[in-house]
Write an enzyme that holds these catalytic residues in place. Structure first.
Site, short mmCIF file in Angstrom:
data_model
loop_
_atom_site.label_atom_id
_atom_site.label_comp_id
_atom_site.label_asym_id
_atom_site.label_seq_id
_atom_site.Cartn_x
_atom_site.Cartn_y
_atom_site.Cartn_z
N HIS A 187 5.67 6.27 -0.87
CA HIS A 187 6.43 5.08 -1.23
C HIS A 187 5.61 3.83 -0.94
CE1 HIS A 187 7.10 5.44 3.08
NE2 HIS A 187 7.35 4.14 3.09
N HIS A 235 0.85 -1.19 0.00
CA HIS A 235 0.00 0.00 0.00
C HIS A 235 0.89 1.24 0.00
CE1 HIS A 235 1.08 -0.56 4.22
NE2 HIS A 235 0.99 0.76 4.29
#
EC number: 3.1.4.58
Length: 167
Positions: A108, A38
């Site tokens: 990220h 995620h």
């Protein structure tokens, strides 16, 4: 009280492209399984799901769905990750509460962890993934996730989903 964070979840084909790029993961790193991949928008820590969900619903109302793409690998101390590109990501993260955190927001997707004192373990992967680029996708929803500690690593569950405005 569960630990909460908000995130974007990549579509299945993007997850598949990342998994294919990894090919055969190195056993010296602790790899995150694809079902936990995620892009965190904001971390809230222990919090009430209903209260945080109502707060997040107000903050995300009317927000545009950003175009997102995963790119080359990079590292933080002890973490191998993919860069996330998307022009509307920072404003979305601020709306979700990332500006309350002490460190700057760096979008990220965490791939693996390694001992901080052994950064060379990630060098092969930053090189191998230097040219990686996923397809663009429109992130049409934000999820509020719970994180529970379990023996094999954290277990994430979607507590609530928030639709973003599609272009």
């Amino acid at each position: 009280m569960p630990v909460l964070f908000s995130a974007l979840v990549p579509p299945d084909d993007v997850v598949g492209a990342v998994a294919a790029a990894l090919d055969e993961p190195d056993g010296r790193l602790r790899w995150e399984p694809p079902q936990r991949w995620h892009v965190t928008l904001a971390y809230y820590g222990p919090d009430d799901v209903e209260t945080r969900g109502e707060w997040l619903a107000r903050r995300l109302a009317g927000r545009p769905a950003p175009d997102v793409r995963l790119e080359k690998a990079a590292t933080f101390p002890g973490v191998l990750w993919l860069t996330v590109a998307g022009s509307e990501l920072a404003p979305l993260a601020r709306a979700a509460g990332a500006d309350a955190e002490a460190r700057p927001y760096v979008p990220h997707l965490t791939l693996a962890r390694f001992p901080r004192e052994q950064p060379a373990l990630a060098t092969r992967w930053t090189g191998k993934l230097a040219g990686f680029t996923s397809r663009h996708w429109q992130a049409t929803e934000v999820v509020l996730m719970t994180s529970e500690r379990e023996p094999g690593g954290p277990r994430y569950r979607v507590a609530r989903t928030f639709e973003l405005d599609r272009a």
